[in-house]
Enzyme design. Sequence first.
Site, mmCIF file in Angstrom:
data_model
loop_
_atom_site.group_PDB
_atom_site.id
_atom_site.type_symbol
_atom_site.label_atom_id
_atom_site.label_comp_id
_atom_site.label_asym_id
_atom_site.label_seq_id
_atom_site.Cartn_x
_atom_site.Cartn_y
_atom_site.Cartn_z
ATOM 1 N N THR A 1 17.005 32.200 -20.376
ATOM 2 C CA THR A 1 18.068 31.866 -21.367
ATOM 3 C C THR A 1 18.140 32.897 -22.477
ATOM 4 O OG1 THR A 1 18.026 29.485 -21.028
ATOM 5 C CG2 THR A 1 18.656 30.224 -23.222
ATOM 6 N N ALA A 49 14.665 22.653 -19.333
ATOM 7 C CA ALA A 49 16.033 22.122 -19.254
ATOM 8 C C ALA A 49 16.062 20.618 -19.526
ATOM 9 C CB ALA A 49 16.613 22.413 -17.864
HETATM 10 C C1 5BZ Z 1 16.417 25.302 -11.505
HETATM 11 C C2 5BZ Z 1 16.148 24.319 -12.117
HETATM 12 C C3 5BZ Z 1 15.816 23.123 -12.875
HETATM 13 C C4 5BZ Z 1 15.575 23.552 -14.352
HETATM 14 C C5 5BZ Z 1 14.125 24.026 -14.530
HETATM 15 C C6 5BZ Z 1 13.995 24.517 -15.959
HETATM 16 O O1 5BZ Z 1 13.729 23.761 -16.873
HETATM 17 N N1 5BZ Z 1 14.242 25.828 -16.129
HETATM 18 C C7 5BZ Z 1 14.138 26.437 -17.441
HETATM 19 C C8 5BZ Z 1 13.096 27.524 -17.458
HETATM 20 C C9 5BZ Z 1 11.794 26.846 -17.439
HETATM 21 C C10 5BZ Z 1 11.263 26.417 -18.642
HETATM 22 C C11 5BZ Z 1 10.061 25.750 -18.618
HETATM 23 C C12 5BZ Z 1 9.401 25.522 -17.417
HETATM 24 C C13 5BZ Z 1 9.961 25.976 -16.221
HETATM 25 C C14 5BZ Z 1 11.177 26.626 -16.237
HETATM 26 C C15 5BZ Z 1 15.462 27.074 -17.812
HETATM 27 O O2 5BZ Z 1 16.235 27.485 -16.974
HETATM 28 N N2 5BZ Z 1 15.680 27.132 -19.132
HETATM 29 C C16 5BZ Z 1 16.897 27.745 -19.673
HETATM 30 C C17 5BZ Z 1 17.520 26.788 -20.688
HETATM 31 C C18 5BZ Z 1 17.799 25.405 -20.107
HETATM 32 C C19 5BZ Z 1 18.451 24.548 -21.185
HETATM 33 C C20 5BZ Z 1 18.746 25.517 -18.902
HETATM 34 B B1 5BZ Z 1 16.486 29.110 -20.368
HETATM 35 O O3 5BZ Z 1 15.541 28.871 -21.412
HETATM 36 O O4 5BZ Z 1 15.978 30.023 -19.425
#
Ligand code: 5BZ
Length: 211
Positions: A1, A49
Site C-alpha cells: 500500500t 486489510a
Molecule cells: C490478498 C489478500 C487478503 C488481504 C491480506 C492483507 O491483509 N494484505 C495486506 C498486506 C498484509 C498486511 C499484514 C499481513 C499480511 C499482509 C494488504 O494488502 N494491505 C494493504 C492495505 C489494505 C487496507 C488492503 B497495503 O498496506 O499493502
Amino acid sequence: TTTLGFKYQGGVILCADSRATSGQYIGSQSMRKVVELTNYMLGTLAGGAADCVYWDRVLARECRLHELRYKSRMPVDAAARIMCNISTEYKGMGLAMGMMLAGCDDEGCKLIYVDSEGMRSHGSVFSVGSGSPYALGVLDTGYRWNLTDEEAYDLARRAIYHATSKDAYSGGIVRLYHINDKGWKNICNTDCNDLHDIFCEETTSNDDQAH
Ligand SMILES: C#CCCCC(=O)N[C@@H](Cc1ccccc1)C(=O)N[C@@H](CC(C)C)B(O)O
C-alpha cells in the site's frame, strides 16, 4: 500500500493506491483505501486489510452515533482518539493498521496519523504504507503550502504513481480526494497504466524514432 495526505492552502488532499496482497499474490486491484467516515471526514487505510476495514467501520459507526446523540459533527481529533484507544486496547495482540484521519471542523482542517502501535500525531504531510518511501521522495520535493488545487492534485497523483512503479505491494487505481470546509470530493480514480502514459510519455517524432 501507498497512501498519502497533505494540508495546503486549499484544504486537505488524500490519495491512495488500491492493491491488496498476500505475499506475492495480488488479492485485489480495487480496494477502497480512502474511506468515507462522514460527509466531512475521510480516512486512509494501510496494513492488515481485515484490521483496517473492520475498525474503520467501527469508527464510522461511532461518528454517526455521535451525530445522532449530540446533533453535532464528530471532531476529527475525537475520531482519532477513539481509533487510538482501540489500538491501545489491542496493543500487542497483532493488529497492524496505519491510518490517517482528515477533515475540516470548526477548528479548521486537520490531518492526523494514527496507528495500531498507539501513535497519534497531527501533521501537514504524511505517507503511510510499504510504498511510502517512494511517495515521500516525490511529495517532499514538490510540496509547498501555496499549491493551487490542480498542482496539489498533480503532486498527489505523481507521488502515488511513482510508488506503484517501484513498490510491488502498491498498484491498481490511484484514488484522489480533496477535503475542504464544504466537505470532501472524489477528484479522480485513475488506473496506474493510464498514469504511466501521462507521466512517462515518450516524445515520438520521426527523428526520435530512428534509435
Ligand atoms: C490478498 C489478500 C487478503 C488481504 C491480506 C492483507 O491483509 N494484505 C495486506 C498486506 C498484509 C498486511 C499484514 C499481513 C499480511 C499482509 C494488504 O494488502 N494491505 C494493504 C492495505 C489494505 C487496507 C488492503 B497495503 O498496506 O499493502
